[in-house]
Design an enzyme around this catalytic site. Structure first.
Site, PDB file in Angstrom:
ATOM      1  CE  LYS A  11       4.504  77.234  47.067  1.00  0.00           C
ATOM      2  NZ  LYS A  11       5.420  76.550  48.008  1.00  0.00           N
ATOM      3  CB  THR A  56       3.374  78.659  50.652  1.00  0.00           C
ATOM      4  OG1 THR A  56       4.296  77.584  50.631  1.00  0.00           O
ATOM      5  CG2 THR A  56       3.598  79.529  51.869  1.00  0.00           C
ATOM      6  NE  ARG A 170      18.370 115.353  28.163  1.00  0.00           N
ATOM      7  CZ  ARG A 170      18.385 115.129  29.465  1.00  0.00           C
ATOM      8  NH1 ARG A 170      19.516 114.817  30.083  1.00  0.00           N
ATOM      9  NH2 ARG A 170      17.283 115.245  30.184  1.00  0.00           N
ATOM     10  CD  GLN A 222      15.006 115.339  37.407  1.00  0.00           C
ATOM     11  OE1 GLN A 222      15.195 115.383  36.195  1.00  0.00           O
ATOM     12  NE2 GLN A 222      15.990 115.301  38.283  1.00  0.00           N
ATOM     13  CG  HIS A 250      22.827 108.735  30.864  1.00  0.00           C
ATOM     14  ND1 HIS A 250      22.077 109.851  31.145  1.00  0.00           N
ATOM     15  CD2 HIS A 250      23.103 108.167  32.062  1.00  0.00           C
ATOM     16  CE1 HIS A 250      21.920 109.953  32.452  1.00  0.00           C
ATOM     17  NE2 HIS A 250      22.529 108.938  33.040  1.00  0.00           N
TER      18      HIS A 250
HETATM   19  O1  LIG Z   1      16.917 114.942  32.940  1.00  0.00           O
HETATM   20  C1  LIG Z   1      17.917 114.872  33.674  1.00  0.00           C
HETATM   21  N1  LIG Z   1      17.780 115.070  35.007  1.00  0.00           N
HETATM   22  C2  LIG Z   1      18.843 115.019  35.884  1.00  0.00           C
HETATM   23  O2  LIG Z   1      18.687 115.230  37.116  1.00  0.00           O
HETATM   24  C3  LIG Z   1      20.106 114.735  35.331  1.00  0.00           C
HETATM   25  N2  LIG Z   1      21.356 114.610  35.883  1.00  0.00           N
HETATM   26  C4  LIG Z   1      22.202 114.301  34.856  1.00  0.00           C
HETATM   27  O3  LIG Z   1      23.444 114.091  34.982  1.00  0.00           O
HETATM   28  N3  LIG Z   1      21.526 114.251  33.665  1.00  0.00           N
HETATM   29  C5  LIG Z   1      20.227 114.531  33.934  1.00  0.00           C
HETATM   30  N4  LIG Z   1      19.120 114.600  33.138  1.00  0.00           N
END
Ligand SMILES: O=c1[nH]c(=O)c2[nH]c(=O)[nH]c2[nH]1
Length: 295
Positions: A11, A56, A170, A222, A250
């Protein structure tokens, strides 16, 4: 030859709210519980014989009955309690998966009985139990964080479709979705065991994620992802693996020149889509085998 492959049934999304009343001071737990069982289910699929099936509907009823009988403490304990019950009480059920989401509420105006849904993240857990061993993956989602500086992004590939300007400063923002695997889960009854402090562990992982996000000077999301996962593993010895999914929310600097205005990193457009989606796993090199933990 056609054969039956892996299967499970249960469920999904039983929404249960448990109120505990101490006089005029009440407490609530607001959960979304999904149960999933597997075992001797060849006949129900192949011949329509339902004799091995715990419905369930009964799984849903068990969630409500256990909320009444046992109360709801840490969601992880409630998930393990249910998983153990389904497997240990029915010979035809060999494995249970119980996934829970918890929605946080806060007291409204200090009242004992009035609550306001919190803006906090959703807490999650997935428990597996197979009759002898148990596995636990805890997590969270919608933990929304933003740094107004200390984020750069440059030095990336420039092909014929690349238009993104390099940036040395940024906004970095994301809604963290994280899951983390506990190395070991006692197979004892949680009422007897009681040792694991799931709430404490959850808070230290959450704090590690936040501290790493704030404290990392980021050259990419990353890099921040890895720093967050590594920080969890450094601070929380009970965790062996962290999986993160970070949408890159963004923020674009708005061109105000048409209005005769400059824009020294003050006014941004917060775009909701499309968004970059950065995903990764950070784990100990000696992490025990995951078994069914991530299923
Ligand atoms: O931190 C980021 N990693 C990316 O792989 C990536 N690609 C992107 O267009 N902006 C960003 N910013």
């Amino acid at each position: 030859m056609i054969i039956l492959g892996p299967n499970r049934y249960g469920k999904a999304e039983t929404r249960v709210v448990r109120v505990t009343r101490h006089g005029d001071v009440h407490h609530i737990k607001d959960l979304n519980v999904s149960t999933s069982l597997s075992g001797e289910m060849a006949d129900v699929h192949l011949t329509g014989d339902n004799s091995a099936v715990l419905t369930t509907d009964a799984q849903k009823n068990t969630v409500f009955a256990f909320a009444r009988k046992h109360g709801v403490g840490a969601v992880e304990d409630f998930a393990l309690l249910l998983a153990r019950h389904f497997v240990d009480s029915r010979p035809t059920i060999h494995r249970a998966r119980v996934a829970i989401e918890e929605y946080a509420w806060e007291r409204n105006a200090g009242s004992g009985h009035s609550f306001v849904r919190s803006g906090r993240e959703v807490r999650t857990c997935v428990a597996h139990y197979d009759g002898s061993a148990a596995w636990m993956v805890c997590g969270l989602r919608d933990l929304v964080v933003l740094n107004t500086t200390n984020s750069e992004f440059w030095g990336f590939v420039k092909d014929e479709y690349t238009t993104l300007p390099e940036t040395r400063d940024r906004i970095l923002a994301t809604a963290v979705e994280a899951s983390w695997r506990h190395s070991a889960v006692s197979s004892a009854d949680p009422d007897e065991d009681g040792a694991k402090n799931w709430d404490k562990s959850y808070e230290s992982v959450r704090q590690a994620l936040l501290t790493a996000f704030a404290g990392t000077y980021s050259l990419s999301l990353q890099q921040t992802l890895y720093a967050m996962g590594a920080r969890v593993l450094a601070d929380c010895p009970e965790i062996c693996e962290v999986r993160l999914a970070l949408p890159n929310r963004h923020h674009f600097l708005v061109d105000l020149a048409p209005f005769g205005l400059d824009n020294p990193d003050e006014v941004y457009l917060a775009a909701d889509r499309p968004y970059g989606l950065i995903e990764g796993t950070v784990l100990r090199d000696d992490a025990p085998a995951a078994g069914p933990a991530w299923e």
